[in-house]
Enzyme design. Structure first.
Site, PDB file in Angstrom:
ATOM      1  N   HIS A  72      46.058  47.309  58.488  1.00 21.71           N
ATOM      2  CA  HIS A  72      45.783  46.449  57.061  1.00 21.71           C
ATOM      3  C   HIS A  72      46.750  45.537  56.923  1.00 21.71           C
ATOM      4  CE1 HIS A  72      44.689  46.054  53.103  1.00 21.71           C
ATOM      5  NE2 HIS A  72      45.725  46.428  52.737  1.00 21.71           N
ATOM      6  N   ASP A  74      48.122  42.816  54.667  1.00 26.13           N
ATOM      7  CA  ASP A  74      48.169  42.232  53.334  1.00 26.13           C
ATOM      8  C   ASP A  74      48.614  40.717  53.496  1.00 26.13           C
ATOM      9  OD1 ASP A  74      47.595  44.582  51.548  1.00 26.13           O
ATOM     10  OD2 ASP A  74      49.464  45.185  52.077  1.00 26.13           O
ATOM     11  N   ASP A 196      41.710  48.826  50.839  1.00 27.29           N
ATOM     12  CA  ASP A 196      43.067  49.190  49.590  1.00 27.29           C
ATOM     13  C   ASP A 196      42.556  48.775  48.128  1.00 27.29           C
ATOM     14  OD1 ASP A 196      45.469  49.840  49.236  1.00 27.29           O
ATOM     15  OD2 ASP A 196      46.510  47.910  50.042  1.00 27.29           O
ATOM     16  N   HIS A 446      44.424  41.371  47.061  1.00 30.79           N
ATOM     17  CA  HIS A 446      44.696  42.272  46.349  1.00 30.79           C
ATOM     18  C   HIS A 446      46.025  42.570  45.814  1.00 30.79           C
ATOM     19  CE1 HIS A 446      44.273  44.202  50.254  1.00 30.79           C
ATOM     20  NE2 HIS A 446      45.458  44.992  49.898  1.00 30.79           N
TER      21      HIS A 446
END
Ligand SMILES: [Zn+2]
Length: 1025
Positions: A72, A74, A196, A446
């Site tokens: 994941h 970001d 997420d 996000h």
């Protein structure tokens, strides 16, 4: 952002690496082992739906555990995008995406059964462009064989609470286009993957469905909701995500992942974890294989009982994992081999490398009937007192900059489409919309527009937007010169919100080019700071138009006002000239708005009409539609009238602040960037009264309210306006008293609203909210304020069935109705504690100075039956406001033989009011991307026919180009609509019929309520004539 609070292992010491010769050599990669090609045949499936041909074989009579190896990544959070990509500042967080991708590719090549899922195209495309042709070929093979699978495929994994649907569609389009261009059908993601984001919107699911996704996976949902779902076997459902679109158009199969997006406890084999590797050498004193296998078998069965099929999924990875992919894969190889070996001893568990799409494919094949969800997943709480409703408002200035940039990007896209190649190369150099498009896509991440990054990362997001504006400004210059026929020195005023614009403040004469991005004509009040003079304003035909100069209360700056009329998808050029020898002189104040206007207004008469409380008992502003009355003693708004519809509503508006919790005996949870937690339910007045000044001129009526040194507001009415405008200024929020503060604007009315209020979903469809209630489970409310907050992207309203009070916002904010008849919106927050969700900084913006934020709320009072007409059309005007460009005038002709034009429309006829031109952008050398949207919901306009289907003729709609060919695509434009097919699911409300696609006829394009249709148009631009 970060996953759950499971302690991470020791950080890797130096000297790691050199374990994967393929990448460390720096040379082009070696040829693929033959074995990898064998794999396809080994795993050859029987009959597979398109896109699922490469899925692994499962065992129908066993519990199949699908291991999903993933990372994941970001797109900015604790580090900037570039710091994450290159692996800089590993002291802040050990993370380097380029190494993750290098390492994963090497590991996939080493063993053909391995699979991996990648998600964020902002990173992947950057990495891809840095690879050799040979490496790119190897990766193409991995993708073709399904060993490297893309999920989601947006530029980023966007936030769902603070995002607008237009920007979501744009960012998904950008990422999916990269995949389509690079890998064709092989790279097209079948599943959406939002593991997420902090709560999930219904509109997001609707958009995913319209993009053609077969299913949706996510990780975070309310802890109470999750418990109930596990008990009821409803971790997987069909989400019916639109109240207007005919099922199954917006139906999306949705799966809640069992462990958010993390590996099961004790099974994290990354360098960032501290779990023990599998030791299968029985002679070793560290031997643990049997213990781990037994543990895994129990885990699989325990987890499987909460899902309905004999398949279950385990997410093997987390934030920025797989930088040393070999560690993960080596242990997963062993796990699979050891666990499956138990089948010989009667074990009924089969574990395999899989992907989200392949797991979904097995669920689909199970042919079950699924329950249906119709609401959304807001607000998200990960425990009692822990509501993630603060980020709906966090970093309000960044949220506004993002929304303003959306507006500017659409203007840039449209002018690039209207002017053709002349926009990209012209008198001002190379114009380009791509950098702003990419920056806007990054902002949807996000941790970006959500306001949950570290301060230095938020600064970098703003830097990216600013850098994106520049090549768009060049493009606008090129396009406006081409379309107006005059090469001017164009000037952009970026600081109009603080009344700064050097050109208009210093020039004796200048031009104002007003570009209107809407498909209909608009009248817009232009406001520009000017010097202390009198001005003459002329419209495109040379006629003088009424204008006025008013003094801004705090700064003493003069602003010139005039109303501009601008055609659809076009511009009008106004000229402004100082009147010589006209010195400002006193005039008597004008009591109210007059319909007959003279063009000349002195600036001093305005001053004479200002007064300080309480010199007059009558404090009312009014135009032909609206009147607003203020209490002369308190200076607060107390009453609003809709004169046209003969409605009167007591409305009391004031500013308050919640004292941010720093934890108490119920919970140590503090209010922070993510979480909103006031330390008591009642907010405190910023001031019970406001010092007021009244401004009344022919072109504007304003009440200036000063509540405190850090809170003021201008309540404003222009002629012809059907809403009341409240321009608030809040900050810097003082925190010297040691209290974090969360500031709200609250409207209290007498409407009997029975606990109900309504909020938009990503700026589009409306959801009903009920205080202290969730539609699908019995809520145990632990935070009566924060637990009732919802995202407001564009509007919130209350109604008693007869009257409706709507507040439109200019950015995303948190909002609620905490008592009947009341609406509140959180406008700003400044906090002294971190909320312990990983960002590790209090939301101080910034430590020493604090931030001053200005914004607008537009208030509409309507009959409930007709309210949608008002708020839909006004919200559209706010989102795509006219763009002002200034020029000194006296430019040279673009073509000598062509005379310049002062007005232009890109449309031959206006679009009907229920049609929104969502996208008009360049797609290729002679291709445009066009999206048309029906902007009313089913049954929303109860009196007129704006909720009816509407039909357009596209053939000669545009004046700047001719459409020579038209193809319809799915929403993200990555597949032809006629060829697109989605997996079918059976909801328990009854089967749905597969939608039919009638032949595309450009002469007759029909839009159903809330429908968006996406087209790729081949075009020919008009010759310069
Ligand atoms: Zn994240």
């Amino acid at each position: 952002m970060g996953a759950d609070a499971r302690p991470l292992g020791e950080r890797a010491a130096g000297g790691r690496g050199a374990a994967w010769p393929w990448t460390s050599s720096g040379a082009p990669c070696p040829p693929l082992p033959l074995l990898s090609f064998l794999f396809l045949f080994l795993a050859a499936p029987s009959v597979r739906a398109a896109g699922y041909e490469t899925c692994p074989t499962v065992k129908p009579n066993m519990l199949n555990v699908h291991l999903v190896a993933h990372t994941h990544d970001d797109v900015g959070w604790l580090k900037t995008v570039d710091q994450y990509f290159y692996g800089i500042h590993n002291r802040i967080q050990h993370a380097g995406v380029q190494y993750i991708l290098d390492s994963v590719i090497a590991s996939l090549l080493a063993e053909p059964t391995r699979r991996f899922v990648y998600v964020e195209m902002a990173f992947f495309s950057r990495w891809w462009h840095q690879q050799t042709n040979a490496t790119q070929d190897v990766v193409r093979d991995l993708v073709r064989q399904g060993r490297l699978e893309f999920a989601n495929g947006g530029w980023v994994m966007n936030d769902e609470a603070a995002t607008h649907y237009g920007a979501i569609i744009d960012q998904m389009t950008l990422g999916l286009r990269f995949l389509e261009d690079t890998f064709g059908n092989d790279g097209r993601p079948r599943v959406a993957w939002h593991i997420d984001p902090f709560g999930h919107s219904r509109e997001q699911a609707s958009l995913f469905a319209q993009m053609g996704f077969d299913g949706f996976f996510f990780g975070r949902l309310d802890y109470q909701d999750k418990l109930v779902r596990k008990m009821n076997l409803e971790m997987e459902q069909v989400w019916r995500a639109s109240a207007s679109l005919k099922p199954p158009t917006a139906d999306l199969f949705t799966s809640v992942l069992p462990n958010m997006y993390n590996p099961p406890e004790n099974l994290c084999w990354d360098v960032l974890c501290a779990d023990k590797p599998i030791v299968d050498d029985r002679r070793s004193p560290e031997y643990n294989a049997k213990e781990l296998v037994d543990y895994f078998l129990k885990l699989a069965k325990d987890q499987g009982q909460f899902y309905r099929t004999n398949h279950t999924v385990m997410t093997m990875g987390s934030d920025f994992q797989y930088e040393n992919a070999n560690m993960w894969f080596k242990n997963l190889d062993k796990l699979i081999q050891l666990v499956n070996a138990q089948q010989a001893n009667g074990s009924r568990v089969n574990v395999l490398y899989s992907t989200p799409a392949c797991y979904l494919w097995e669920l689909n094949k199970a042919k079950l009937t699924w329950s249906v969800k119709q609401d959304d997943f807001f607000p998200y709480a990960d425990g009692p007192h822990m509501f993630w409703t603060g980020y709906f408002t966090s970093r309000p200035a960044l949220k506004r900059y993002e929304r303003l940039s959306y507006n500017f990007l659409q203007v840039c896209n449209q002018l690039e489409a209207l002017a053709g190649p002349a926009a990209n190369m012209g008198p001002y150099g190379a114009g380009d919309s791509a950098p702003l498009n990419e920056a806007m896509a990054v902002l949807q991440h996000h941790d970006a527009v959500s306001g949950t990054s570290k301060q230095h990362v938020a600064d970098d997001y703003a830097r990216q937007l600013a850098a994106g504006w520049k090549p768009c400004e060049v493009l606008l210059g090129n396009a406006l010169a081409r379309l107006s026929g005059s090469k001017e020195v164009f000037s952009f005023c970026h600081n109009l919100n603080t009344s700064l614009c050097p050109l208009s403040q210093t020039s004796k004469s200048f031009q104002v080019i007003v570009y209107n991005p809407l498909g209909r004509k608009v009248n817009w009040m232009v406001r520009l700071p000017v010097s202390k003079h009198v001005f003459l304003v002329k419209d495109p035909s040379g006629a003088v138009v009424p204008s006025d100069v008013v003094t801004m209360p705090s700064s003493n700056v003069q602003e010139l006002l005039f109303s501009a009329s601008v055609p659809a998808l076009g511009f009008s050029i106004y000229s402004v000239t100082q009147v010589p020898d006209w010195s400002p002189r006193a005039r008597p104040p004008e009591p109210r708005f007059r319909k007959s206007l003279s063009w000349i207004k002195s600036s001093s008469h305005v001053k004479s009409s200002l007064h300080v409380k309480p010199s007059s008992r009558d404090l009312t502003i009014q135009n032909e539609y609206i009147s607003a009355r203020f209490d002369p003693d308190t200076g607060l708004l107390v009453e609003m009238k809709n004169l046209e519809q003969d409605l009167l509503l007591p409305v009391r508006q004031a500013f308050y602040w919640y004292n941010a919790s720093t934890g108490n005996k119920l919970s140590s949870q503090a209010s922070g960037a993510y979480i909103f937690r006031p330390n008591r339910q009642e907010p405190l007045f910023i001031s019970r009264w406001a010092q007021t000044r009244l401004v009344k001129t022919a072109l504007v009526q304003e009440v200036h309210q000063n509540f405190s040194a850090w809170c003021s507001q201008v309540v404003r009415l222009y002629p012809g306006q059907r809403h009341l405008e409240l321009e608030w200024t809040v900050g810097p929020i003082p925190v010297g008293d040691g209290w974090g503060k969360e500031v709200i604007s609250r409207f209290d009315t007498t409407l009997k609203t029975k606990g109900l209020f309504f909020t938009d979903s990503n700026g589009r469809e409306i959801l009903e909210r009920r205080r202290d209630y969730r539609p699908t489970w019995k809520l145990n409310q632990t935070e009566p304020v924060a637990g009732n907050y919802y995202p407001v992207n564009s509007r919130i309203y209350i109604t008693d069935g007869n009257m409706q009070l709507t507040v439109l916002t200019d950015r995303s904010q948190g909002g609620s109705s905490l008592s009947d008849g009341s609406i509140e919106l959180m406008v700003h927050r400044r906090l002294l504690r971190d909320d312990d969700r990983g960002v590790g900084e209090p939301l101080l913006e910034t430590e020493n100075t604090g931030l001053w934020v200005r914004g607008r709320h537009l208030v509409l009072l309507d009959k409930a039956r007709t309210a949608a007409v008002g708020h839909r059309l006004q919200a559209e005007k706010e989102l795509l406001a006219p763009q002002l460009v200034l020029a000194r005038g006296g430019g040279t002709p673009y073509h000598l033989e062509v005379s310049p034009r002062k007005q232009f429309s890109g449309l031959r006829r206006e679009l009907p009011p229920n049609v929104h031109l969502l996208t008009l952008a360049r797609w290729g050398p002679e291709m445009l991307l066009l999206r048309l949207e029906h902007q009313f919901a089913l049954g929303e306009d109860m009196v007129g026919n704006l909720s009816s289907p509407v039909t357009l003729d596209l053939r000669d709609l545009f004046s700047a180009f001719t459409i020579t060919d038209l193809k319809e695509t799915t929403l993200a434009a990555n597949q032809l609509r006629a060829r697109a097919s989605r997996l079918q699911w059976t909801p328990n409300t009854g089967p749905t019929r597969k939608p039919s696609h009638p032949r595309l006829d450009p002469a007759s394009i029909t839009l159903q309520p809330m429908e968006i249709r996406t087209f790729l148009a081949s075009v020919q631009w008009e010759e310069e004539s």
